[in-house]
Write an enzyme that holds these catalytic residues in place. Structure first.
Site, short mmCIF file in Angstrom:
data_model
loop_
_atom_site.label_atom_id
_atom_site.label_comp_id
_atom_site.label_asym_id
_atom_site.label_seq_id
_atom_site.Cartn_x
_atom_site.Cartn_y
_atom_site.Cartn_z
N ARG A 152 0.90 -1.26 -0.13
CA ARG A 152 0.02 -0.04 -0.14
C ARG A 152 0.86 1.24 0.13
O ARG A 152 1.98 1.12 0.30
CB ARG A 152 -0.83 -0.02 1.17
CG ARG A 152 -1.86 -1.22 1.30
CD ARG A 152 -2.73 -0.91 2.55
NE ARG A 152 -3.78 -2.01 2.79
CZ ARG A 152 -3.66 -2.94 3.39
NH1 ARG A 152 -2.51 -3.35 4.10
NH2 ARG A 152 -4.67 -3.82 3.54
N LYS A 176 -3.01 -2.09 7.51
CA LYS A 176 -4.23 -1.34 8.14
C LYS A 176 -4.50 -2.32 9.45
O LYS A 176 -4.20 -3.43 9.59
CB LYS A 176 -5.34 -1.46 7.50
CG LYS A 176 -5.41 -0.65 6.18
CD LYS A 176 -6.74 -0.80 5.39
CE LYS A 176 -6.93 0.22 4.15
NZ LYS A 176 -7.98 0.13 3.24
N HIS A 244 -1.71 2.81 -6.14
CA HIS A 244 -2.74 1.96 -6.17
C HIS A 244 -2.78 0.98 -7.43
O HIS A 244 -3.06 -0.25 -7.24
CB HIS A 244 -4.20 2.45 -5.95
CG HIS A 244 -4.32 3.17 -4.39
ND1 HIS A 244 -4.42 2.44 -3.24
CD2 HIS A 244 -4.83 4.19 -4.07
CE1 HIS A 244 -4.17 3.14 -2.15
NE2 HIS A 244 -4.80 4.46 -2.84
N ARG A 247 -0.29 -1.55 -7.22
CA ARG A 247 -0.66 -2.90 -6.14
C ARG A 247 -1.63 -3.54 -6.78
O ARG A 247 -1.80 -4.97 -6.72
CB ARG A 247 -1.25 -2.18 -4.77
CG ARG A 247 -1.75 -2.87 -3.92
CD ARG A 247 -2.01 -2.14 -2.62
NE ARG A 247 -3.05 -2.74 -1.58
CZ ARG A 247 -2.81 -3.76 -0.74
NH1 ARG A 247 -1.73 -4.21 -0.58
NH2 ARG A 247 -3.81 -4.29 -0.18
N HIS A 270 -5.28 -8.40 3.26
CA HIS A 270 -6.45 -8.18 3.35
C HIS A 270 -6.93 -8.96 4.58
O HIS A 270 -6.73 -10.27 4.35
CB HIS A 270 -7.37 -8.73 2.08
CG HIS A 270 -7.08 -7.70 1.03
ND1 HIS A 270 -7.36 -8.04 -0.26
CD2 HIS A 270 -6.65 -6.21 0.92
CE1 HIS A 270 -7.15 -6.99 -1.14
NE2 HIS A 270 -6.68 -5.95 -0.42
N TYR A 279 -10.68 -9.16 -7.42
CA TYR A 279 -9.87 -9.49 -8.54
C TYR A 279 -10.09 -10.71 -9.58
O TYR A 279 -9.54 -10.92 -10.44
CB TYR A 279 -8.22 -9.58 -7.95
CG TYR A 279 -7.94 -8.46 -7.18
CD1 TYR A 279 -7.23 -7.29 -7.90
CD2 TYR A 279 -7.95 -8.33 -5.82
CE1 TYR A 279 -6.76 -6.19 -7.52
CE2 TYR A 279 -7.60 -7.12 -5.17
CZ TYR A 279 -6.90 -6.08 -6.21
OH TYR A 279 -6.52 -4.80 -5.40
#
Length: 306
Positions: A152, A176, A244, A247, A270, A279
């Site tokens: 990220r 995150k 982004h 990524r 994730h 995806y």
């Protein structure tokens, strides 16, 4: 044209002082709420409504429907609904209303946009450089690492020297929710990082950040975005390049090559598999060709099926 002097909007004046002084709301929040309540006030005034007490849940649903008709996006409508809920909560605290008409009403869901990615040929074009300029070596290393390991923007920007194990070809990331993960570094990215680190001291480092600005400090998020945008233009990339996109390209190419959704989930950091599953919808024609070639019952007849 929206009239900021309409009766309904003028009634909100004490609310802004309350948010600013008592709630210590940021100017960004104030501006957002003011913009939304001004638009709603104008909408209601044109419908003949002159007090907020006249608004009920049916009125709020009408506001959402009208906003949608005007072309407002799902995220903007959601913000409008939040602004209304907060405003009505304030009126209840002031004993000017007894029920919040915006509670329990849901904004329309935003449609999930498929991430745009760069194909393998464009990646080759993007990451080919013979420059020995220190800043170019830094920029190439950033992009190689992001594409190699699916970082990220915040992870790339926050990377310290101690987070990298170049001998072990891996990097430790803080994602995150302060979740830590370790991801591998590809050979091309490793080469680019070694070339950059060999000249990093020319930037007179002020801290342990891997990627420095020319004053020796850590590159900001915005600086990285601008660097990549300019690099993409210089390399002749047709579409706008942003972090982004690298990524997303990493995720797409990894999934196409491996078909292992769980592994890609781990690499991307994730917490929810559903986030990674977006995806699986990418490059459907590519996946359909693989299916046609591999599945024993996928041979399609030219004539129409009955």
């Amino acid at each position: 044209m929206i009239n900021s002097q309409n009766t309904l909007y003028l009634q909100t004046k004490p609310y802004w002082d309350y948010l600013r002084i008592e709630k210590q709301a940021s100017q960004h929040t104030l501006s957002n709420y003011q913009r939304q309540l001004l638009a709603v006030s104008d909408m209601l005034s044109q419908a003949g409504i002159s007090t907020w007490q006249e608004v009920n849940s049916a009125t709020v649903r009408w506001i959402i429907a009208q906003s949608n008709k005007q072309g407002l996006g799902a995220k903007s409508i959601a913000l409008r609904l939040v602004a209304l809920r907060q405003w009505f909560s304030y009126l209840i605290r002031q004993e000017k209303m007894s029920v919040n008409p915006a509670v329990g009403i849901k904004a329309p869901k935003a449609s999930k946009r498929l991430p745009k990615n760069i194909d393998a040929e464009q990646i080759g074009q993007l990451l080919t450089s013979d420059s020995h300029e220190p800043s170019d070596l830094r920029d190439l290393a950033m992009m190689e690492l992001m594409y190699s390991s699916g970082l990220r923007l915040s992870e790339l920007q926050g990377l310290d020297l101690g987070d990298m194990d170049l001998a072990g070809r891996e990097v430790r990331l803080l994602g995150k929710g302060n979740k830590e993960r370790i991801v591998p570094i590809g050979s091309k990215a490793l080469e680019a990082l070694n070339r950059w680190l060999a000249v990093r001291n020319q930037f007179k480092p002020q801290d342990n950040a891997v990627f420095l600005n020319k004053r020796g400090g850590r590159l900001s998020h915005r600086s990285i975005q601008l660097v990549m945008q300019k690099w993409g233009e210089k390399q002749g990339l047709e579409s706008h390049l942003h972090p982004h996109k690298l990524r997303h390209s990493f995720a797409t190419h990894m999934l196409e090559a491996s078909g292992d959704l769980r592994a890609v989930q781990e690499l991307l950091g994730h917490s929810n598999l559903a986030t990674t599953q977006i995806y699986t919808h990418l490059d459907f024609q590519h996946l359909a060709k693989i299916y046609d070639a591999a599945h024993p019952r996928a041979k399609r007849k030219k004539q129409d099926d009955d």
